[in-house]
Design a protein around this motif. Sequence first.
Motif, PDB file in Angstrom:
ATOM      1  N   GLY A 136      40.244  42.551  34.184  1.00 40.79           N
ATOM      2  CA  GLY A 136      39.188  43.508  33.904  1.00 40.79           C
ATOM      3  C   GLY A 136      37.912  42.821  33.441  1.00 40.79           C
ATOM      4  O   GLY A 136      36.799  43.147  33.856  1.00 40.79           O
ATOM      5  N   ILE A 137      38.113  41.828  32.574  1.00 42.78           N
ATOM      6  CA  ILE A 137      36.949  41.130  32.019  1.00 42.78           C
ATOM      7  C   ILE A 137      36.175  40.425  33.129  1.00 42.78           C
ATOM      8  O   ILE A 137      34.948  40.547  33.231  1.00 42.78           O
ATOM      9  CB  ILE A 137      37.400  40.128  30.939  1.00 42.78           C
ATOM     10  CG1 ILE A 137      37.875  40.887  29.688  1.00 42.78           C
ATOM     11  CG2 ILE A 137      36.269  39.159  30.579  1.00 42.78           C
ATOM     12  CD1 ILE A 137      38.583  40.024  28.687  1.00 42.78           C
ATOM     13  N   ILE A 138      36.920  39.688  33.965  1.00 44.44           N
ATOM     14  CA  ILE A 138      36.275  38.932  35.044  1.00 44.44           C
ATOM     15  C   ILE A 138      35.568  39.879  36.002  1.00 44.44           C
ATOM     16  O   ILE A 138      34.456  39.616  36.462  1.00 44.44           O
ATOM     17  CB  ILE A 138      37.303  38.050  35.780  1.00 44.44           C
ATOM     18  CG1 ILE A 138      37.944  37.064  34.823  1.00 44.44           C
ATOM     19  CG2 ILE A 138      36.654  37.342  36.964  1.00 44.44           C
ATOM     20  CD1 ILE A 138      36.957  36.089  34.189  1.00 44.44           C
ATOM     21  N   GLU A 139      36.238  41.013  36.250  1.00 37.81           N
ATOM     22  CA  GLU A 139      35.653  42.000  37.159  1.00 37.81           C
ATOM     23  C   GLU A 139      34.345  42.531  36.617  1.00 37.81           C
ATOM     24  O   GLU A 139      33.344  42.645  37.327  1.00 37.81           O
ATOM     25  CB  GLU A 139      36.647  43.153  37.321  1.00 37.81           C
ATOM     26  CG  GLU A 139      36.646  43.733  38.713  1.00 37.81           C
ATOM     27  CD  GLU A 139      37.577  44.916  38.800  1.00 37.81           C
ATOM     28  OE1 GLU A 139      38.052  45.176  39.911  1.00 37.81           O
ATOM     29  OE2 GLU A 139      37.825  45.598  37.792  1.00 37.81           O
ATOM     30  N   LYS A 140      34.354  42.810  35.311  1.00 33.33           N
ATOM     31  CA  LYS A 140      33.130  43.307  34.662  1.00 33.33           C
ATOM     32  C   LYS A 140      32.009  42.265  34.710  1.00 33.33           C
ATOM     33  O   LYS A 140      30.841  42.597  34.663  1.00 33.33           O
ATOM     34  CB  LYS A 140      33.424  43.658  33.196  1.00 33.33           C
ATOM     35  CG  LYS A 140      33.848  45.100  33.023  1.00 33.33           C
ATOM     36  CD  LYS A 140      33.526  45.587  31.628  1.00 33.33           C
ATOM     37  CE  LYS A 140      34.792  46.108  30.966  1.00 33.33           C
ATOM     38  NZ  LYS A 140      34.626  46.391  29.552  1.00 33.33           N
ATOM     39  N   GLY A 183      32.895  38.883  38.714  1.00 35.05           N
ATOM     40  CA  GLY A 183      33.591  37.710  39.235  1.00 35.05           C
ATOM     41  C   GLY A 183      34.939  38.099  39.795  1.00 35.05           C
ATOM     42  O   GLY A 183      35.289  39.287  39.863  1.00 35.05           O
ATOM     43  N   THR A 184      35.677  37.088  40.223  1.00 34.24           N
ATOM     44  CA  THR A 184      37.026  37.332  40.723  1.00 34.24           C
ATOM     45  C   THR A 184      37.988  36.371  40.070  1.00 34.24           C
ATOM     46  O   THR A 184      37.604  35.246  39.693  1.00 34.24           O
ATOM     47  CB  THR A 184      37.111  37.138  42.247  1.00 34.24           C
ATOM     48  OG1 THR A 184      36.648  35.826  42.558  1.00 34.24           O
ATOM     49  CG2 THR A 184      36.287  38.166  42.994  1.00 34.24           C
ATOM     50  N   ILE A 185      39.230  36.841  39.967  1.00 35.38           N
ATOM     51  CA  ILE A 185      40.276  35.960  39.450  1.00 35.38           C
ATOM     52  C   ILE A 185      41.448  36.031  40.410  1.00 35.38           C
ATOM     53  O   ILE A 185      41.847  37.112  40.833  1.00 35.38           O
ATOM     54  CB  ILE A 185      40.684  36.328  38.002  1.00 35.38           C
ATOM     55  CG1 ILE A 185      41.802  35.400  37.512  1.00 35.38           C
ATOM     56  CG2 ILE A 185      41.096  37.785  37.879  1.00 35.38           C
ATOM     57  CD1 ILE A 185      42.016  35.448  36.028  1.00 35.38           C
TER      58      ILE A 185
END
Lengths: 125, 572
Positions: free
Chosen positions: B539-543, B546-548
């Motif tokens: 969720g954090i990366i998406e916000k 970015g992508t994980i």
Amino acid sequence: MTSILIVDDDADFSEALQDSLSMLLSHYQFTTCGKSSQVFDLIYSLPVSLVITDMIMPDVEGIEIITRLKQEMPDLPIIAMSGGGRVGGNNYLILADALGADAIFDKPLSVLELSRKVEGLLSST
Amino acid sequence: MFIAMKNLSLRDLPIAKKFALPGIVYILGILIIASTVYAFINDQRARNVLIYDVITQKNILSHLESNLAKVNEGLNQMLFFDSREFDALLLAKAEDFQSALVEFKYISQRHAFINDESLAEEIEPVLEQMRTQLIKVVSLSFSRSLRGTKKSYQQEFILYANQIRAFTNDALYGKSELVEALLKENAHREWLFSLLFLLEVIITALLSYFMHVLVSRQLIFPINKIRLISDEVIKRYAFMDNDGLDYEVLLTRLALITSKDEVGDLARQFLVMMQTIDHGREIESEKKQAIEQLYSALKQTNEQVLKTKGELNLRNQELECIHEKLITSNKQLEQSAKLSSIGEMSAGIAHEINQPLGVMRLYTDCMLLVQEHPPKINDMLQKNLIQIERISRIINHLRLFSRDDQGEERETIAVDWLIDQSLILISPELKRHSITLAVNIQHKSQSILCNQVQLLQVLTNLLNNAKDAIIELESLAQPQGIEKQISINVLCRGGRVLIEVSDTGAGIPSSLIRKIFQPFYTTKPVGSGTGLGLSICYGIIEKHAGTIECRSRQGCGTTFSIDLPHVLALSS
């Protein structure tokens, strides 16, 4: 003879700071205040040339002291220090800085740096 | 009683025999009447024959008397007038006497009723004498040898004749009386016969009528019962919907039955009943169809209910699953709550630890600055400072996690600083488990715009997972040991910053890789991992735009790659 006021509710720290600063800045007088509510009485009764205050205190917060001092005695240098904590999203120290503190220090602080700063502030006034 | 008895036995007879009874009565009656008539006729005839014969006898007798007169006359003529023509007559008459007697006797003999024995006995000799005398006289006369006086012959004859006449008069009288009596009896018998005949006819008529009535009652009774029953049936079916009753057809059929008697009524009723039954059957078959439809609908509903039940069961199972998950996540949340409360406290704790730390540093600083020490003491004091510094760093690091901002605040942070921060807490752990750490940052000046705390959370999470993976592999692995390394690579590519955290741990099976970013998905037991880490990281990366991603091979290791937009570092 004016003194440098150390305001901190932590007695051990106040004592340690007084001792260490006295050692480094022997020509200055240091007074400690453990109860922040008495700060203004002391400031008005004693001649105080500089205030080193902690931010988080039970009675009167450092913020209030800084705000009021800067209002009433704008020429009086204030150094803010803090062991941590925040208000809102900000570090107390950042807030103190925003409110007009002349210097900010994180605890544990370097006594050398602090003494240099004190000297700097006092020599400039 | 007799009728009752008759009834009792009558009821058990079959119809044919029942109907035969009046017939029997008829036949019996007719037989009796006929025999009566026959008897009567016979009787009359017999009597009439008798009367006739008696009359014949009377005639014979009167004829005898007239003959006697004629003989007398003839004799006179013959004797006294010598007339020859009377010879034949006298002979004939003499024969007549004989034949008359014979006939007379014959008749008497024919009827037992007639008793002429005395007469015959008495007349016969006389007649015989007379006859012989006559014949003698005639023959003598014929032969002209009449001797004696003619008068004597005549007188002899008259004697005979008188004798005979006396008898015949009596006899005639008797015969007349007999005839009368017989006639009377005839009349009497006739009267009797008429009476009997009438009686017999009446009795036969009455009896046969009675039998008819009885027998017909025997028939009517059950017919009436049938009518009652059919009435009931009609009524019963009449409660059903009779709109469909085909009245037209019924009326035409009813018209066919013309007789107005009970059987006709019954037939009509039967027709009505048949119609109503038929109609009733129609209705019932309709009902049956409806019931069958209902039944099949019910079956369908049943199936649906079963299906629904099955679905509900599935749902139930799902709900139970979810419930279990909720329980687990509850526990995990409790854990997180604990952690978050610790987090909340950490600000205060940081403050509480920083205070004594502050004191210690002040004194140590002073000692170092103000006094001259032997090098060993100096060294120790320096090391003290370092430890104080270390504590302070840890406390500060923890403090970062206690910041309860919403994560909206973004700053431009240097990636290497971020990584250094993330390593602070975990480095001792890695050393303890002999896990080597390799950090490779391509350009030290790479920065990203991010929320410091959150990115730190992500990196800490990834590093913790990497460490746990290696420990897990170690516990499963062969005694000869495994490679234990965590490497962090930071690359800059096309305006993106790529951060890779790789480990040589247990790896994730390919079937489960897609699950790891799901909330609450964890392979760790409850309490040791919230399962929230990777989903939160995601969720954090998406916000952060970015992508994980995760690449893994079971038994070899895992690599998590974070891709974030690169920003230019502000001069700070």
